[in-house]
Design an enzyme around this catalytic site. Sequence first.
Site: not given
Length: 358
Positions: A172, A267
């Site tokens: 991330d 996403h």
Amino acid sequence: VPFHAAHQAGIATPPQAHARFVALDLRPGVDRPALVRLVRLLTDDIDRMSTGRAALADPTPELAAVPARLTATLGFGIGLLRAANLLAQAPRWLVMGLPGFPIDRLQDRWSGGDLLLQVAADDPVTVAHAVRVLLTDAREFATVRWVQTGFHRGVGTAPTGVTGRNLFGQVDGTVNPTPGTPDFDRVVWIGPGPATPAWLAGGTALVIRRIAMDLRTWGGLGTNDKEQAIGRRLADGAPLTGGTELTAPDYQAVDANGFPVIPATSHIRLAHPQNPGERILRRPYNYDDGISADGSPDAGLLFVTCMADPIAQYVPVQQRLARADVLNIWTTPIGSALFAVPPGIQPGQHLGQSLLGT
Ligand code: HEM
């Protein structure tokens, strides 16, 4: 872009290992002169502690010796401008606030606030101490509304050059503007302009969303399902269309059955800007507050994001995600707050001086 004091470094430097976010509510009667006294105190504290010196009247000065990349950033909520009788100086986005999103399950105890302190360092003792000093000096002026504590894989444990992972195990932080580039400056810092109150030029907008993550149900998924949800590989964060972590995803690619390789509800496809004006800086921290009453982990992401204009840059992305992101099955926004971060200052000035005066 003006000189950035330690508080702006809290936005432009790589995230430290530990962060504590504190939102304060101003006490009744705290007006503009009182706010000037408050920000002068806080500025002096931040100046000293970020260079390894103890704040004035610090009851535990021994703890100031290790700054550990300490940064402390102030954000002004709309309530602060109201208290200062300066609502006419508020940017439009701060007056409007963020719209509601259908996925929101916001709780008051994680939302709002007149004044934000974002304190971060690579050493948790440094963070604890700095927050204590700042809150001691703020006590006469404000009460604590909420406290949120986050962490990152820090220097020393993360292999160098490798992006951190969130508590879902995903790489991330891959796609983000690079500090120190003109691109970063355009995305993050508020430029001078007819729509911008002059005091905010060189500052930024900060959105913090507390997003609970259901680690149990996520943990029950197979690798393929997890990768389809995000659009990237778990092992190395590379896009499902191949290459390495830093390879650009190919959103046009389809599989043998004609379906997009990076799914329509993934996403990254939905978060990806549809035009250059939709980009944001993401500076999130993981949180883990132990175990909820039902026995599940009380954990998630403090999604912190900065941009020059939240209505133009952040809201459309969040709306797309709210509508269709499959990650919503396992994630729930439970807190939300919006602040204006005043610009950096020159030595001898105090934070917020361009708004509050001296
Ligand atoms: C718990 C919630 C969330 C999780 C677990 C999560 C996780 C991720 C992961 C793993 C990536 C891919 C790697 C990377 O580029 O960093 C990513 C990308 C991204 N996320 Fe999130 N995210 C969350 C919430 C959000 C929210 C609320 C927003 C904005 C409203 C957002 C915006 C983005 C953007 C803009 C990208 C890069 C898209 C691109 O490739 O252009 N994320 N996120």
